[in-house]
Scaffold this active site. Structure first.
Site, short mmCIF file in Angstrom:
data_model
loop_
_atom_site.label_atom_id
_atom_site.label_comp_id
_atom_site.label_asym_id
_atom_site.label_seq_id
_atom_site.Cartn_x
_atom_site.Cartn_y
_atom_site.Cartn_z
N PRO A 1 0.83 -1.21 0.00
CA PRO A 1 0.00 0.00 0.00
C PRO A 1 0.86 1.26 0.00
O PRO A 1 1.91 1.31 0.65
CB PRO A 1 -0.80 -0.12 1.30
N GLU A 2 0.42 2.27 -0.72
CA GLU A 2 1.16 3.53 -0.75
C GLU A 2 0.60 4.49 0.29
O GLU A 2 -0.38 4.20 0.98
CB GLU A 2 1.12 4.11 -2.17
N LYS B 1 4.48 5.04 5.13
CA LYS B 1 3.77 3.76 5.11
C LYS B 1 3.64 3.15 6.51
O LYS B 1 3.41 1.95 6.66
CB LYS B 1 4.50 2.79 4.18
N ARG C 1 11.26 -3.54 -8.11
CA ARG C 1 9.89 -3.36 -8.54
C ARG C 1 9.87 -3.00 -10.01
O ARG C 1 10.82 -2.39 -10.55
CB ARG C 1 9.20 -2.25 -7.74
#
Length: 269
Positions: free
Chosen positions: A2-3, A52, A258
Site C-alpha cells: 500500500p502507498e 507507510k 519493482r
C-alpha cells in the site's frame, strides 16, 4: 505494498471509528497477545500516519503497524465474523453513533507496542511525507540533489521521501517528463518543487477517493463520470500500450526490485 494515501486514509477512518473511546484489543492468532493485553480496553487518542507507517496512540503506549507487502485491514459495523486464519489483531468498540465497530489486521510486517523514543527513531529514518502538514519537500531535494542514484530509485527510498510507492513513482515522473534514469543530482530545484506540489495534490486526491488517479481528463478515453480503471494511469502497468500523449509503446524494467514503467519519448534521458 500500500502507498501513503492508503495509510493516511486508514488513519483517518480508524480515528473516526474508535478515537476517544475504549477499544477491546485481541490477538486471535496469538502472535500479538502480549501487546493486545497491554492495550485492551484503553482509550484510543488518535491514529496518525507517516509514509507507510501507522501509529495508534493509547496514552504513552503507541501501536506501530507497517503493512509491508501482504498486510491488510478489514473493517465493519455490528458483530464481527468469527476469527479465522492468521488474524493478528482485532479491535472492537462502540462507534460515534453508538453502533458496534470492528477492524481486523492480517499479514502485517510490523505490529508492535512502542514508547515515544522508539517511535521517534522510526520517524528519524523517514523522509518528508507529502500528506503530512508542514512537510518540507526541500528536505527531500537536498538528499536527491546530492546523489548520483537514479531518481526512479530515490523515489522508492523511504529515507528520502516517505509514502511514495511504485504507482506514484512511475506516474509523477511521467507527468513531469523526467526520465527515471536521470541521476538525482541532475533534478533541479524547480523541477523537484513542481513534482512535490503535484504529489501533494495527487496523494490528497488518493486519500479522498481511495484510489490513485493520475491522468488528466483530456488523456482519458472516456470523458466525464467516474474514471475507469483503464483510464486511471499514464504508464503504470501499461507495458507495450501506446503512450497517452505520444503513442510510443510504454516500456518496463525492474528497478530496486519493482517493475518500473516509463515512456522513452516523453521521458527521454
Amino acid at each position: 505494498m500500500p502507498e501513503g494515501h492508503t495509510l493516511h486514509r486508514l488513519a483517518r477512518d480508524q480515528s473516526l471509528a474508535f478515537a476517544g473511546r475504549p477499544v477491546h484489543v485481541t490477538s486471535p492468532q496469538g502472535r500479538f497477545a502480549a501487546g493486545a493485553a497491554l492495550l485492551d480496553d484503553r482509550v484510543l487518542d488518535e491514529v496518525t500516519a507517516h509514509g507507510k507507517h501507522l501509529f495508534a496512540c493509547f496514552g504513552a503506549d503507541i501501536l506501530h503497524v507497517h503493512l509491508g507487502l501482504y498486510g491488510s485491514y478489514t473493517a465493519g459495523t455490528g458483530t464481527p465474523p468469527p476469527p479465522r486464519g492468521a488474524l493478528r489483531m482485532r479491535w472492537q468498540g462502540e462507534g460515534p453513533d453508538g453502533l458496534g465497530v470492528w477492524t481486523d489486521l492480517r499479514g502485517a510486517t510490523a505490529c508492535e507496542v512502542l514508547a515515544a523514543p522508539e517511535v521517534d527513531r522510526i520517524l528519524d529514518r523517514l523522509g518528508p511525507d507529502p500528506l503530512r502538514p508542514r512537510s518540507d519537500g526541500a528536505v527531500a531535494h537536498r538528499r536527491i540533489a546530492g546523489s548520483r542514484t537514479a531518481i526512479g530509485a530515490l523515489l522508492m527510498d523511504q529515507s528520502v521521501l516517505a509514502g511514495v510507492g511504485n504507482v506514484y513513482r512511475a506516474e509523477i515522473l511521467f507527468r513531469h517528463g523526467v526520465s527515471p534514469f536521470r541521476p538525482g543530482r541532475d533534478v533541479d530545484a524547480g523541477t523537484w518543487a513542481a513534482m512535490w506540489a503535484d504529489l501533494v495534490v495527487l496523494m490528497r486526491a488518493g486519500v479522498r477517493m481511495g484510489r490513485i488517479v493520475t491522468t488528466r481528463p483530456e488523456h482519458r478515453t472516456r470523458r466525464g463520470g467516474a474514471v475507469r480503471r483503464e483510464d486511471a494511469h499514464y504508464v503504470y502497468r501499461r507495458t507495450g500500450l501506446p503512450c497517452r500523449v505520444c503513442a510510443t509503446p510504454v516500456q518496463t524494467q525492474v528497478m530496486v526490485g519493482r517493475n518500473l514503467y516509463w515512456c522513452p519519448v516523453c521521458q527521454a534521458v
